[in-house]
Design a protein around this motif. Sequence first.
Motif, PDB file in Angstrom:
ATOM      1  N   ARG A  81       0.979  -1.152  -0.088  1.00  0.00           N
ATOM      2  CA  ARG A  81       0.031  -0.116   0.054  1.00  0.00           C
ATOM      3  C   ARG A  81       0.780   1.286   0.011  1.00  0.00           C
ATOM      4  O   ARG A  81       0.251   2.387  -0.553  1.00  0.00           O
ATOM      5  CB  ARG A  81      -1.015   0.058   1.120  1.00  0.00           C
ATOM      6  N   VAL A  82       1.915   1.302   0.910  1.00  0.00           N
ATOM      7  CA  VAL A  82       2.793   2.448   0.731  1.00  0.00           C
ATOM      8  C   VAL A  82       3.296   2.658  -0.809  1.00  0.00           C
ATOM      9  O   VAL A  82       3.514   3.694  -1.189  1.00  0.00           O
ATOM     10  CB  VAL A  82       3.907   2.044   1.898  1.00  0.00           C
ATOM     11  N   HIS A  83       3.949   1.629  -1.409  1.00  0.00           N
ATOM     12  CA  HIS A  83       4.446   1.591  -2.725  1.00  0.00           C
ATOM     13  C   HIS A  83       3.356   2.260  -3.457  1.00  0.00           C
ATOM     14  O   HIS A  83       3.620   3.007  -4.510  1.00  0.00           O
ATOM     15  CB  HIS A  83       4.962   0.373  -3.101  1.00  0.00           C
ATOM     16  N   LYS A  84       1.986   1.549  -3.538  1.00  0.00           N
ATOM     17  CA  LYS A  84       1.160   2.182  -4.383  1.00  0.00           C
ATOM     18  C   LYS A  84       0.657   3.618  -4.111  1.00  0.00           C
ATOM     19  O   LYS A  84       0.418   4.155  -5.220  1.00  0.00           O
ATOM     20  CB  LYS A  84      -0.347   1.007  -4.040  1.00  0.00           C
ATOM     21  N   GLN A  85       0.544   3.884  -2.921  1.00  0.00           N
ATOM     22  CA  GLN A  85       0.234   5.375  -2.776  1.00  0.00           C
ATOM     23  C   GLN A  85       1.397   6.081  -3.349  1.00  0.00           C
ATOM     24  O   GLN A  85       1.011   7.286  -3.873  1.00  0.00           O
ATOM     25  CB  GLN A  85       0.398   5.699  -1.042  1.00  0.00           C
ATOM     26  N   THR A  86       2.681   5.844  -3.086  1.00  0.00           N
ATOM     27  CA  THR A  86       3.772   6.799  -3.919  1.00  0.00           C
ATOM     28  C   THR A  86       3.479   6.759  -5.398  1.00  0.00           C
ATOM     29  O   THR A  86       3.493   7.887  -5.946  1.00  0.00           O
ATOM     30  CB  THR A  86       5.127   6.272  -3.526  1.00  0.00           C
ATOM     31  N   ALA A  87       3.165   5.794  -5.834  1.00  0.00           N
ATOM     32  CA  ALA A  87       3.019   5.678  -7.489  1.00  0.00           C
ATOM     33  C   ALA A  87       1.801   6.465  -7.831  1.00  0.00           C
ATOM     34  O   ALA A  87       1.938   7.292  -8.794  1.00  0.00           O
ATOM     35  CB  ALA A  87       2.829   4.091  -7.872  1.00  0.00           C
ATOM     36  N   GLU A  88       0.843   6.538  -7.129  1.00  0.00           N
ATOM     37  CA  GLU A  88      -0.504   7.284  -7.310  1.00  0.00           C
ATOM     38  C   GLU A  88      -0.119   8.711  -7.280  1.00  0.00           C
ATOM     39  O   GLU A  88      -0.579   9.388  -8.209  1.00  0.00           O
ATOM     40  CB  GLU A  88      -1.615   7.079  -6.435  1.00  0.00           C
ATOM     41  N   LEU A  89       0.464   9.225  -6.278  1.00  0.00           N
ATOM     42  CA  LEU A  89       0.752  10.624  -6.167  1.00  0.00           C
ATOM     43  C   LEU A  89       1.731  11.164  -7.392  1.00  0.00           C
ATOM     44  O   LEU A  89       1.803  12.086  -7.613  1.00  0.00           O
ATOM     45  CB  LEU A  89       1.375  10.961  -4.690  1.00  0.00           C
ATOM     46  N   GLU A  90       2.863  10.183  -7.452  1.00  0.00           N
ATOM     47  CA  GLU A  90       3.441  10.701  -8.674  1.00  0.00           C
ATOM     48  C   GLU A  90       2.774  10.768  -9.845  1.00  0.00           C
ATOM     49  O   GLU A  90       3.018  11.585 -10.674  1.00  0.00           O
ATOM     50  CB  GLU A  90       4.803   9.622  -8.727  1.00  0.00           C
ATOM     51  N   TRP A  91       1.659   9.827 -10.038  1.00  0.00           N
ATOM     52  CA  TRP A  91       0.894  10.085 -11.241  1.00  0.00           C
ATOM     53  C   TRP A  91       0.391  11.401 -11.128  1.00  0.00           C
ATOM     54  O   TRP A  91       0.173  11.778 -12.480  1.00  0.00           O
ATOM     55  CB  TRP A  91      -0.279   8.822 -11.312  1.00  0.00           C
ATOM     56  N   PHE A  92      -0.224  11.859 -10.127  1.00  0.00           N
ATOM     57  CA  PHE A  92      -0.636  12.999 -10.267  1.00  0.00           C
ATOM     58  C   PHE A  92       0.317  14.370 -10.467  1.00  0.00           C
ATOM     59  O   PHE A  92       0.076  15.566 -10.445  1.00  0.00           O
ATOM     60  CB  PHE A  92      -1.601  13.273  -8.832  1.00  0.00           C
ATOM     61  N   GLY A  93       1.451  14.073 -10.505  1.00  0.00           N
ATOM     62  CA  GLY A  93       2.756  14.847 -10.692  1.00  0.00           C
ATOM     63  C   GLY A  93       3.441  15.509  -9.320  1.00  0.00           C
ATOM     64  O   GLY A  93       3.922  16.568  -9.348  1.00  0.00           O
ATOM     65  N   TRP A  94       2.822  14.785  -8.288  1.00  0.00           N
ATOM     66  CA  TRP A  94       3.419  15.275  -6.893  1.00  0.00           C
ATOM     67  C   TRP A  94       4.719  14.388  -6.648  1.00  0.00           C
ATOM     68  O   TRP A  94       5.028  13.225  -6.974  1.00  0.00           O
ATOM     69  CB  TRP A  94       2.333  15.203  -5.900  1.00  0.00           C
ATOM     70  N   SER A  95       5.725  15.065  -5.674  1.00  0.00           N
ATOM     71  CA  SER A  95       6.805  14.344  -5.369  1.00  0.00           C
ATOM     72  C   SER A  95       6.478  13.930  -3.858  1.00  0.00           C
ATOM     73  O   SER A  95       5.506  14.523  -3.301  1.00  0.00           O
ATOM     74  CB  SER A  95       7.932  15.129  -5.083  1.00  0.00           C
ATOM     75  N   VAL A  96       6.911  12.781  -3.050  1.00  0.00           N
ATOM     76  CA  VAL A  96       6.421  12.347  -1.867  1.00  0.00           C
ATOM     77  C   VAL A  96       7.680  12.077  -0.978  1.00  0.00           C
ATOM     78  O   VAL A  96       8.724  11.844  -1.398  1.00  0.00           O
ATOM     79  CB  VAL A  96       5.725  10.970  -1.938  1.00  0.00           C
ATOM     80  N   VAL A  97       7.429  12.734   0.229  1.00  0.00           N
ATOM     81  CA  VAL A  97       8.610  12.345   1.272  1.00  0.00           C
ATOM     82  C   VAL A  97       7.790  11.683   2.384  1.00  0.00           C
ATOM     83  O   VAL A  97       6.753  12.102   2.879  1.00  0.00           O
ATOM     84  CB  VAL A  97       9.005  13.763   2.042  1.00  0.00           C
ATOM     85  N   TRP A  98       8.165  10.513   2.891  1.00  0.00           N
ATOM     86  CA  TRP A  98       7.835   9.619   3.808  1.00  0.00           C
ATOM     87  C   TRP A  98       8.336   9.930   5.242  1.00  0.00           C
ATOM     88  O   TRP A  98       9.719   9.877   5.222  1.00  0.00           O
ATOM     89  CB  TRP A  98       7.928   8.311   3.467  1.00  0.00           C
ATOM     90  N   ALA A  99       7.572  10.236   6.256  1.00  0.00           N
ATOM     91  CA  ALA A  99       8.222  10.438   7.476  1.00  0.00           C
ATOM     92  C   ALA A  99       7.805   9.146   8.326  1.00  0.00           C
ATOM     93  O   ALA A  99       6.644   8.403   8.224  1.00  0.00           O
ATOM     94  CB  ALA A  99       7.565  11.570   7.820  1.00  0.00           C
ATOM     95  N   THR A 100       8.643   8.767   9.097  1.00  0.00           N
ATOM     96  CA  THR A 100       8.682   7.825  10.127  1.00  0.00           C
ATOM     97  C   THR A 100       8.728   8.442  11.489  1.00  0.00           C
ATOM     98  O   THR A 100       9.080   9.527  11.600  1.00  0.00           O
ATOM     99  CB  THR A 100       9.543   6.646   9.824  1.00  0.00           C
TER     100      THR A 100
END
Length: 298
Positions: free
Chosen positions: A250-269
């Motif tokens: 789900r984490v990888h899918k979320q990254t891919a979907e946001l990148e499809w929208f043209g957004w960059s993603v930073v994951w916080a732990t």
Amino acid sequence: MTGQFPGAFSGRQPSPFLGREAVRAGLLTTHELETKYRAVYRNVYLDNEVALTPLLRARAAWLFAGPDAVLSGVSAAAVHGTKWLNADAPAEIVRANRHAPKGLRVHSYALAPEDVMQREGMRITTAARTAFDLGRLLPHEEAVPIIDALMNKTLLDPEDVWALRRANSGVRGVDRLRSALAVADGASQTPLETRTRLALRYIGIPGLETGIRFYDVCGMMCNRVPMGWPRWQLAIECDEEEDTPGYRERVHKQTAELEWFGWSVVWATKAMVSGRSELVPRVRQKLLAARRQAGSAR
């Protein structure tokens, strides 16, 4: 079945119950009560196999304290449906008698009639009064995540809490409450989202928004991120690091979907937010790169 036991909450399984009354009614023997159940408070029992959650502790405290008490603080928050509460925190009630056994915190401050409501047959403080007390009595770092979660669950309007503060300006802890309310945000769904937002609040680049939604071509919401900078199309996601099947996918899918929208993603732990030395520079670097790219495209 504990639903048949005296004091048990009807239709709520599992439920704390009154032990001596159950024995007198012939529903349990004394041996069964002492071996299969444990005392949460005096004469209030719960099945040994059941984990004591904040909500069950609140119900047990209500049975112990009696109908003149009012559940408050974390206990009221639990009854309001707030998640992510500390399961080891004492239950909280308001009553005149300050005597309290282990695992129960008693307050004796005054409550106006409009500060109290009924829920599940128990008297509890309203969502606004609950947030008011949490913000003024808990340390800032503990209060803000709980107030965030309470606001998210109940759709509490912060102005209702500010109104209580103005009406109770002489009450202990109102200055602490002010600092908590100033940064509370009902868009946060987990404590990690709250702590990430607070860590990034003073990053030096304005425009941080919370609860950002994405919509498909039909205008239906199809995604959400906890926070980010829409102008620079940078999303901040929170990795709860759940040990459940499919979570990493789900984490990888979320990254891919946001990148499809043209957004960059930073994951916080949690580790990144606690140290802050890694998260803030990474986000600032991404934002500065987005600004440079936008400038060069003009």
